[in-house]
Design a protein around this motif. Structure first.
Motif, PDB file in Angstrom:
ATOM      1  N   GLN A  79      63.596  62.748  77.060  1.00  0.00           N
ATOM      2  CA  GLN A  79      62.471  63.438  76.555  1.00  0.00           C
ATOM      3  C   GLN A  79      62.649  64.051  74.841  1.00  0.00           C
ATOM      4  N   ALA A 184      57.090  63.426  78.093  1.00  0.00           N
ATOM      5  CA  ALA A 184      57.059  61.993  78.412  1.00  0.00           C
ATOM      6  C   ALA A 184      58.671  61.585  77.909  1.00  0.00           C
ATOM      7  N   ALA A 188      58.637  55.559  77.946  1.00  0.00           N
ATOM      8  CA  ALA A 188      57.355  55.669  78.275  1.00  0.00           C
ATOM      9  C   ALA A 188      56.591  55.777  76.792  1.00  0.00           C
ATOM     10  N   MET A 189      57.104  56.677  75.729  1.00  0.00           N
ATOM     11  CA  MET A 189      56.623  56.629  74.443  1.00  0.00           C
ATOM     12  C   MET A 189      56.776  55.459  73.861  1.00  0.00           C
ATOM     13  N   TYR A 192      54.118  53.249  74.965  1.00  0.00           N
ATOM     14  CA  TYR A 192      52.617  53.607  74.559  1.00  0.00           C
ATOM     15  C   TYR A 192      52.491  53.133  72.966  1.00  0.00           C
ATOM     16  N   TYR A 222      53.345  60.642  66.497  1.00  0.00           N
ATOM     17  CA  TYR A 222      53.344  60.634  67.914  1.00  0.00           C
ATOM     18  C   TYR A 222      54.728  61.424  68.421  1.00  0.00           C
ATOM     19  N   LEU A 227      54.701  64.459  73.103  1.00  0.00           N
ATOM     20  CA  LEU A 227      53.719  64.282  74.335  1.00  0.00           C
ATOM     21  C   LEU A 227      54.168  64.495  75.587  1.00  0.00           C
ATOM     22  N   GLU A 229      54.057  63.652  80.168  1.00  0.00           N
ATOM     23  CA  GLU A 229      53.802  62.419  80.976  1.00  0.00           C
ATOM     24  C   GLU A 229      52.442  62.060  81.011  1.00  0.00           C
ATOM     25  N   GLU A 231      49.777  63.373  79.392  1.00  0.00           N
ATOM     26  CA  GLU A 231      48.994  62.978  77.820  1.00  0.00           C
ATOM     27  C   GLU A 231      49.338  61.415  77.589  1.00  0.00           C
ATOM     28  N   VAL A 232      50.489  60.805  77.862  1.00  0.00           N
ATOM     29  CA  VAL A 232      50.953  59.597  77.521  1.00  0.00           C
ATOM     30  C   VAL A 232      49.984  58.663  78.498  1.00  0.00           C
ATOM     31  N   ASN A 233      49.917  58.851  79.711  1.00  0.00           N
ATOM     32  CA  ASN A 233      48.807  58.092  80.658  1.00  0.00           C
ATOM     33  C   ASN A 233      47.579  58.129  80.358  1.00  0.00           C
ATOM     34  N   ARG A 236      47.111  55.705  77.243  1.00  0.00           N
ATOM     35  CA  ARG A 236      47.168  54.602  77.359  1.00  0.00           C
ATOM     36  C   ARG A 236      45.997  53.957  78.372  1.00  0.00           C
TER      37      ARG A 236
END
Length: 259
Positions: A79, A184, A188-189, A192, A222, A227, A229, A231-233, A236
């Motif tokens: 993270q 996140a 994952a970042m 995104y 970013y 962010l 998790e 917020e990333v979802n 997306r």
């Protein structure tokens, strides 16, 4: 969380290390300061007798070292990713000195985040693309007239600062403490940011004539924002809906042109 657990959440990542002796020196520096998690990204020679010899009884760190082929694999579940940088960049990035940077690293590790300290090649450090995968950059303010530090020394400086932060019990004031969602991870970042770039191309906002540094600046935005998790979802999901509407609009325009 206990002090030892906080350190267990911190990994040292070495990218494309050329000399096995440097890997051993890093293992020694880590064990001096109570760190044990070493990740090696495509090392030139490992395992190697010189690495073992230079480790000076830190064989346990070498034995547990994780060897991967790409930086993305080494930091996928992290993270907070901190890259070491020895020079100014065309697009400035959040740049901290070792003391303040390691204070943040330890605080987030204490809150349960996976933290990576990334070190580049002996001759040229990290590439711009690799540094863009990092949330923060750290710079060791050595003598400007003789700033060359070998890999073991650079790792020792940062791990020493970690140790001093630990001994000072300076774990208060972490901005992520008590957050309702975990930060996140790097993978994952990255997904995104790739999705964002694809969407901007679909919108024809990102064109060949667009400023060359546009995506670099968006990446910086970013990565700096940190962010979580959810917020990333959410973002997306917005990108996916945007792409669907763009697709419908283009199909309607094509049908209209055909008629």
């Amino acid at each position: 969380m206990t002090d030892s657990t906080a350190l267990d959440n911190i990994r040292i990542v070495l990218v494309n290390t050329s000399h096995p002796g440097n890997i051993g020196a890093v293992a020694r520096a880590m064990k001096n300061m109570c760190l044990s998690r070493l990740y090696l990204v495509a090392p030139k020679k490992f395992p190697h007798d010189e690495a073992l010899w230079r480790s000076a009884n830190a064989e346990d760190v070498l034995e547990k070292a994780v060897v991967v082929e790409t930086l993305g694999e080494a930091i996928a579940d992290c993270q907070l990713v901190i890259g070491t940088s020895a020079r100014e960049r065309t697009v400035p990035w959040p740049l901290l000195d070792p003391r303040h940077c390691m204070g943040q690293a330890l605080a987030e590790a204490d809150a349960g985040c996976e933290v990576a300290l990334v070190f580049g090649r002996e001759d040229r450090g990290l590439t711009n693309e690799e540094l863009q995968r990092c949330n923060l950059h750290v710079h060791i303010p050595a003598n400007p007239e003789y700033s060359s530090l070998n890999l073991g020394m650079a790792v020792q400086v940062l791990t020493y600062e970690l140790r001093m932060q630990l001994l000072a019990e300076s774990l208060d004031g972490n901005a992520m403490q008590g957050w309702d969602q975990p930060p996140a991870g790097n993978e994952a970042m990255e997904r995104y940011l790739v999705h964002l770039e694809e969407t901007l191309k679909d919108l024809e906002f990102l064109r060949p004539e667009a400023p060359k540094k546009l995506m670099t600046r968006l990446r910086r935005l970013y990565q700096r924002t940190r962010l979580d998790e959810m917020e990333v979802n959410l973002l997306r999901g917005i990108l996916t809906s945007t792409q669907q509407w763009v697709g419908k609009a283009k199909a309607q325009q094509e049908q209209k042109n055909a008629d």
